[in-house]
Design an enzyme around this catalytic site. Structure first.
Site, PDB file in Angstrom:
ATOM      1  N   TYR A 150       0.879  -1.180   0.109  1.00  0.00           N
ATOM      2  CA  TYR A 150      -0.302  -0.235  -0.188  1.00  0.00           C
ATOM      3  C   TYR A 150       0.809   1.043   0.520  1.00  0.00           C
ATOM      4  O   TYR A 150       0.931   2.382  -1.051  1.00  0.00           O
ATOM      5  CB  TYR A 150      -0.611   0.114   1.432  1.00  0.00           C
ATOM      6  N   LYS A 154       1.284   4.294  -3.224  1.00  0.00           N
ATOM      7  CA  LYS A 154       0.542   5.005  -2.746  1.00  0.00           C
ATOM      8  C   LYS A 154       1.640   6.182  -2.544  1.00  0.00           C
ATOM      9  O   LYS A 154       2.011   7.593  -3.658  1.00  0.00           O
ATOM     10  CB  LYS A 154       0.180   5.495  -1.246  1.00  0.00           C
TER      11      LYS A 154
HETATM   12  N1  LIG Z   1     -10.263   5.103   5.052  1.00  0.00           N
HETATM   13  C1  LIG Z   1      -9.171   6.102   5.233  1.00  0.00           C
HETATM   14  O1  LIG Z   1      -8.875   5.816   6.468  1.00  0.00           O
HETATM   15  C2  LIG Z   1      -7.885   6.158   4.341  1.00  0.00           C
HETATM   16  C3  LIG Z   1      -6.956   7.082   4.563  1.00  0.00           C
HETATM   17  C4  LIG Z   1      -5.703   7.522   3.135  1.00  0.00           C
HETATM   18  C5  LIG Z   1      -6.003   6.979   2.019  1.00  0.00           C
HETATM   19  N2  LIG Z   1      -7.724   6.737   2.147  1.00  0.00           N
HETATM   20  C6  LIG Z   1      -7.243   6.339   0.277  1.00  0.00           C
HETATM   21  O2  LIG Z   1      -8.467   6.804   0.050  1.00  0.00           O
HETATM   22  C7  LIG Z   1      -9.303   6.154  -0.986  1.00  0.00           C
HETATM   23  C8  LIG Z   1     -10.992   5.913  -0.553  1.00  0.00           C
HETATM   24  O3  LIG Z   1     -11.433   4.498   0.757  1.00  0.00           O
HETATM   25  P1  LIG Z   1     -11.930   4.752   1.592  1.00  0.00           P
HETATM   26  O4  LIG Z   1     -11.826   4.823   2.738  1.00  0.00           O
HETATM   27  O5  LIG Z   1     -12.961   5.140   0.522  1.00  0.00           O
HETATM   28  O6  LIG Z   1     -12.315   3.038   0.764  1.00  0.00           O
HETATM   29  P2  LIG Z   1     -13.978   2.510   1.012  1.00  0.00           P
HETATM   30  O7  LIG Z   1     -13.350   0.861   0.974  1.00  0.00           O
HETATM   31  O8  LIG Z   1     -14.917   2.035   1.317  1.00  0.00           O
HETATM   32  O9  LIG Z   1     -13.909   2.664  -0.812  1.00  0.00           O
HETATM   33  C9  LIG Z   1     -13.504   2.154  -1.625  1.00  0.00           C
HETATM   34  C10 LIG Z   1     -13.746   1.320  -3.150  1.00  0.00           C
HETATM   35  O10 LIG Z   1     -12.815   1.545  -4.306  1.00  0.00           O
HETATM   36  C11 LIG Z   1     -13.645   0.913  -4.834  1.00  0.00           C
HETATM   37  N3  LIG Z   1     -12.473  -0.366  -5.387  1.00  0.00           N
HETATM   38  C12 LIG Z   1     -11.821  -1.080  -4.502  1.00  0.00           C
HETATM   39  N4  LIG Z   1     -10.968  -1.954  -5.700  1.00  0.00           N
HETATM   40  C13 LIG Z   1     -11.347  -1.316  -6.647  1.00  0.00           C
HETATM   41  C14 LIG Z   1     -11.016  -2.441  -8.650  1.00  0.00           C
HETATM   42  N5  LIG Z   1     -10.397  -3.086  -8.317  1.00  0.00           N
HETATM   43  N6  LIG Z   1     -11.770  -2.472  -8.497  1.00  0.00           N
HETATM   44  C15 LIG Z   1     -12.773  -0.866  -8.620  1.00  0.00           C
HETATM   45  N7  LIG Z   1     -13.082  -0.544  -7.979  1.00  0.00           N
HETATM   46  C16 LIG Z   1     -12.345  -0.785  -6.837  1.00  0.00           C
HETATM   47  C17 LIG Z   1     -14.542   0.056  -4.254  1.00  0.00           C
HETATM   48  O11 LIG Z   1     -15.329  -0.590  -4.822  1.00  0.00           O
HETATM   49  C18 LIG Z   1     -14.618   1.429  -3.459  1.00  0.00           C
HETATM   50  O12 LIG Z   1     -15.859   1.508  -3.932  1.00  0.00           O
HETATM   51  C19 LIG Z   1      -8.516   4.871  -1.242  1.00  0.00           C
HETATM   52  O13 LIG Z   1      -7.613   4.802  -2.218  1.00  0.00           O
HETATM   53  C20 LIG Z   1      -8.132   5.121  -0.226  1.00  0.00           C
HETATM   54  O14 LIG Z   1      -6.298   4.587  -0.392  1.00  0.00           O
HETATM   55  C21 LIG Z   1      -8.562   6.169   2.291  1.00  0.00           C
END
Ligand SMILES: NC(=O)c1ccc[n+]([C@@H]2O[C@H](COP(=O)([O-])OP(=O)(O)OC[C@H]3O[C@@H](n4cnc5c(N)ncnc54)[C@H](O)[C@@H]3O)[C@@H](O)[C@H]2O)c1
Length: 246
Positions: A150, A154
């Site tokens: 990850y 990133k």
């Molecule tokens: N939640 C956190 O604390 C956090 C922190 C930093 C960064 N992020 C980043 O923010 C973004 C959103 O994360 P989130 O927390 O909303 O997660 P989440 O798990 O709620 O949503 C993830 C989304 O990505 C889609 N997805 C995953 N793999 C996929 C694939 N192979 N093809 C198409 N779609 C795919 C899923 O269907 C879902 O809609 C991500 O890039 C995550 O890495 C999240």
């Protein structure tokens, strides 16, 4: 409040968490939104609250799917102005237990997919003076335990953002990244830790100010995607409640 009126936005990860918040907010601000994720049922639920929105299902790990998503968006709305690469995946594992498949999957979803989408969207964005917002993470600017793939992906996404920003400095395209800290979304509530994980290492990702709601980070993305951010290009924008401030 930054307007997105008249803009067409392709948002990945739109079925859940941050992507769903972005889809709703962009529609509120006047954009036409094309959402991409894997789960059609959840996408349909989210898009019931995205007026005029359209969506398609697919796995962004595949270049052909990414090309098709861009074509479907342009087919539906006639143009593309904004690409928001939100989709991502984060599973914690001890590095010694990471299989070749795990590693490939981390990079495929978190880095390859955003690249394939940027490449497919570029001609449309350049034509319209559009922009890209890549959702990286504080894992794109610092290390996190049990998260080698990850973090590598990133950090790569931050590098991709900067490389595009330099390549297209003189053209009608802006490219920025957002690095959220902890956000209360299904990604976080569904975390499982590796057996025997050191909680002190895991908790190093936390800010004393707590986690953000996805709507708070969506507001940062809406600003960056809007013409109000016309001077912002190549930025790696922290939305982490001060976690990486020092
Ligand atoms: N939640 C956190 O604390 C956090 C922190 C930093 C960064 N992020 C980043 O923010 C973004 C959103 O994360 P989130 O927390 O909303 O997660 P989440 O798990 O709620 O949503 C993830 C989304 O990505 C889609 N997805 C995953 N793999 C996929 C694939 N192979 N093809 C198409 N779609 C795919 C899923 O269907 C879902 O809609 C991500 O890039 C995550 O890495 C999240």
């Amino acid at each position: 409040m930054s307007s997105l009126a008249g803009k067409v936005a392709l948002v990945t990860g739109a079925s859940s968490g941050l992507g769903a918040a972005v889809a709703r907010l962009f529609a509120d601000r006047g954009a036409q939104v094309f959402g991409v994720a894997r789960d059609e049922t959840r996408l349909a639920e989210v898009f019931a609250e995205v007026p005029g929105g359209r969506f398609g299902t697919g796995d962004i790990a595949t270049a052909q799917t990414c090309r098709s998503m861009v074509e479907d968006c342009v087919g539906a709305f006639g143009r593309l102005d904004i690409l928001v690469n939100v989709a991502g995946t984060h599973r914690m594992r001890r590095t010694g237990d990471v299989t070749d498949e795990d590693w490939a999957h981390d990079l495929a979803v978190n880095l390859n997919g955003p690249f394939y989408l940027c490449r497919a969207a570029l001609p449309h964005l350049l034509e319209n003076g559009g922009n890209i917002v890549n959702v990286a993470s504080i894992a794109g600017v610092e290390g996190q335990a049990y998260s080698a793939g990850y973090c590598a992906a990133k950090h790569g996404l931050v590098g991709l953002t900067r490389a595009l920003a330099v390549e297209f400095t003189a053209e009608r395209l802006r490219v920025n990244a957002v690095c959220p800290g902890g956000m209360l979304t299904p990604q976080v509530t569904g975390f499982t830790l590796p057996d025997g994980a050191d909680p002190n290492l895991v908790m190093r990702v936390a800010s004393p100010r707590g986690m953000s709601g996805p709507e708070e980070v969506a507001a940062v993305i809406a600003f960056l995607a809007s013409d109000d951010a016309s001077a912002v290009h190549g930025a790696v924008y922290l939305a982490d409640n001060g976690k990486t401030a020092g």
